[in-house]
Write a protein that holds these residues in place. Sequence first.
Motif, PDB file in Angstrom:
ATOM      1  N   ARG A 162      37.704  41.174  84.465  1.00  0.00           N
ATOM      2  CA  ARG A 162      36.713  42.203  84.807  1.00  0.00           C
ATOM      3  C   ARG A 162      37.241  43.695  84.513  1.00  0.00           C
ATOM      4  N   LEU A 163      38.688  43.657  84.863  1.00  0.00           N
ATOM      5  CA  LEU A 163      39.271  44.838  84.652  1.00  0.00           C
ATOM      6  C   LEU A 163      39.523  45.311  83.042  1.00  0.00           C
ATOM      7  N   ALA A 164      39.662  44.175  82.198  1.00  0.00           N
ATOM      8  CA  ALA A 164      39.438  44.604  80.835  1.00  0.00           C
ATOM      9  C   ALA A 164      38.311  45.059  80.299  1.00  0.00           C
ATOM     10  N   LEU A 165      37.280  44.419  80.879  1.00  0.00           N
ATOM     11  CA  LEU A 165      35.622  44.703  80.795  1.00  0.00           C
ATOM     12  C   LEU A 165      35.638  46.262  81.115  1.00  0.00           C
ATOM     13  N   ASN A 166      36.006  46.414  82.268  1.00  0.00           N
ATOM     14  CA  ASN A 166      35.854  48.025  82.623  1.00  0.00           C
ATOM     15  C   ASN A 166      36.603  48.883  81.856  1.00  0.00           C
ATOM     16  N   ILE A 167      37.827  48.738  81.434  1.00  0.00           N
ATOM     17  CA  ILE A 167      38.609  49.628  80.582  1.00  0.00           C
ATOM     18  C   ILE A 167      38.063  49.691  79.078  1.00  0.00           C
ATOM     19  N   TRP A 168      37.494  48.555  78.549  1.00  0.00           N
ATOM     20  CA  TRP A 168      36.644  48.766  77.442  1.00  0.00           C
ATOM     21  C   TRP A 168      35.686  49.611  77.463  1.00  0.00           C
ATOM     22  N   LEU A 169      34.548  49.195  78.518  1.00  0.00           N
ATOM     23  CA  LEU A 169      33.477  50.233  78.981  1.00  0.00           C
ATOM     24  C   LEU A 169      33.795  51.554  78.950  1.00  0.00           C
ATOM     25  N   GLY A 170      34.819  51.955  79.716  1.00  0.00           N
ATOM     26  CA  GLY A 170      35.207  53.051  79.875  1.00  0.00           C
ATOM     27  C   GLY A 170      35.820  54.021  78.721  1.00  0.00           C
ATOM     28  N   PHE A 171      36.426  53.179  77.774  1.00  0.00           N
ATOM     29  CA  PHE A 171      37.027  53.723  76.554  1.00  0.00           C
ATOM     30  C   PHE A 171      35.785  53.978  75.648  1.00  0.00           C
ATOM     31  N   LEU A 172      34.950  52.868  75.412  1.00  0.00           N
ATOM     32  CA  LEU A 172      33.521  53.034  74.723  1.00  0.00           C
ATOM     33  C   LEU A 172      33.020  54.562  75.047  1.00  0.00           C
ATOM     34  N   LEU A 209      25.817  48.923  82.464  1.00  0.00           N
ATOM     35  CA  LEU A 209      25.920  49.270  83.998  1.00  0.00           C
ATOM     36  C   LEU A 209      24.610  49.089  84.803  1.00  0.00           C
ATOM     37  N   VAL A 210      23.393  49.588  84.354  1.00  0.00           N
ATOM     38  CA  VAL A 210      22.238  49.351  85.206  1.00  0.00           C
ATOM     39  C   VAL A 210      22.109  47.716  85.238  1.00  0.00           C
ATOM     40  N   PHE A 211      22.090  47.021  84.260  1.00  0.00           N
ATOM     41  CA  PHE A 211      22.048  45.470  84.223  1.00  0.00           C
ATOM     42  C   PHE A 211      22.856  45.005  85.336  1.00  0.00           C
ATOM     43  N   ASP A 212      24.134  45.242  85.323  1.00  0.00           N
ATOM     44  CA  ASP A 212      25.144  44.917  86.273  1.00  0.00           C
ATOM     45  C   ASP A 212      24.889  45.272  87.700  1.00  0.00           C
ATOM     46  N   ARG A 213      24.659  46.537  88.109  1.00  0.00           N
ATOM     47  CA  ARG A 213      24.635  47.152  89.162  1.00  0.00           C
ATOM     48  C   ARG A 213      23.336  47.032  89.953  1.00  0.00           C
ATOM     49  N   LEU A 256      20.764  42.637  88.267  1.00  0.00           N
ATOM     50  CA  LEU A 256      21.203  41.209  88.753  1.00  0.00           C
ATOM     51  C   LEU A 256      20.816  41.254  90.236  1.00  0.00           C
ATOM     52  N   ALA A 257      20.881  42.135  91.189  1.00  0.00           N
ATOM     53  CA  ALA A 257      20.814  41.778  92.500  1.00  0.00           C
ATOM     54  C   ALA A 257      19.299  41.795  92.646  1.00  0.00           C
ATOM     55  N   ARG A 258      18.540  42.607  92.229  1.00  0.00           N
ATOM     56  CA  ARG A 258      17.185  42.685  92.330  1.00  0.00           C
ATOM     57  C   ARG A 258      16.517  41.248  91.606  1.00  0.00           C
ATOM     58  N   SER A 259      17.018  40.886  90.522  1.00  0.00           N
ATOM     59  CA  SER A 259      16.690  39.725  89.905  1.00  0.00           C
ATOM     60  C   SER A 259      17.063  38.450  90.927  1.00  0.00           C
ATOM     61  N   ALA A 260      18.096  38.449  91.667  1.00  0.00           N
ATOM     62  CA  ALA A 260      18.526  37.310  92.525  1.00  0.00           C
ATOM     63  C   ALA A 260      17.790  37.251  93.734  1.00  0.00           C
TER      64      ALA A 260
END
Length: 133
Positions: free
Chosen positions: A33-43, A75-79, A82-86
Amino acid sequence: MERLEYRFLWNAGEHRRFYRALQRTARRGSKARLALNIWLGFLATVSILAMIGAWRSGNSVLPMTPPLACVIVWLVFDRWFLARSATRAYARHHAACIPNDQVRVLTPEGISAVCTTSSASVSWEGICRVEET
């Protein structure tokens, strides 16, 4: 120990908050998750800097928007989604229970979740960790 019983009515907002708390707990300390956040921040950073550079030089910023759009969609999907769908899925699958009291029972044997159509129990030996949210 005596039997403790807790009753409540199901609430969609509370269910979304519960889902987000589970997400945070499950992701805490995750290197992936840390690697994903770093990659998304870099992009996002590279896209924004490229858009600023293109805008200042008078070029079109349109070619630089897809990576930033992907980060925003993720970010919209994750934040949010997902919670609304669940929550919607839970409401759909437990429609018979939702209008009635949700009951949680603590006994010396374990914890039970009971509603009008179903019941589930977990013994104390099956619980590895408890976290208050």
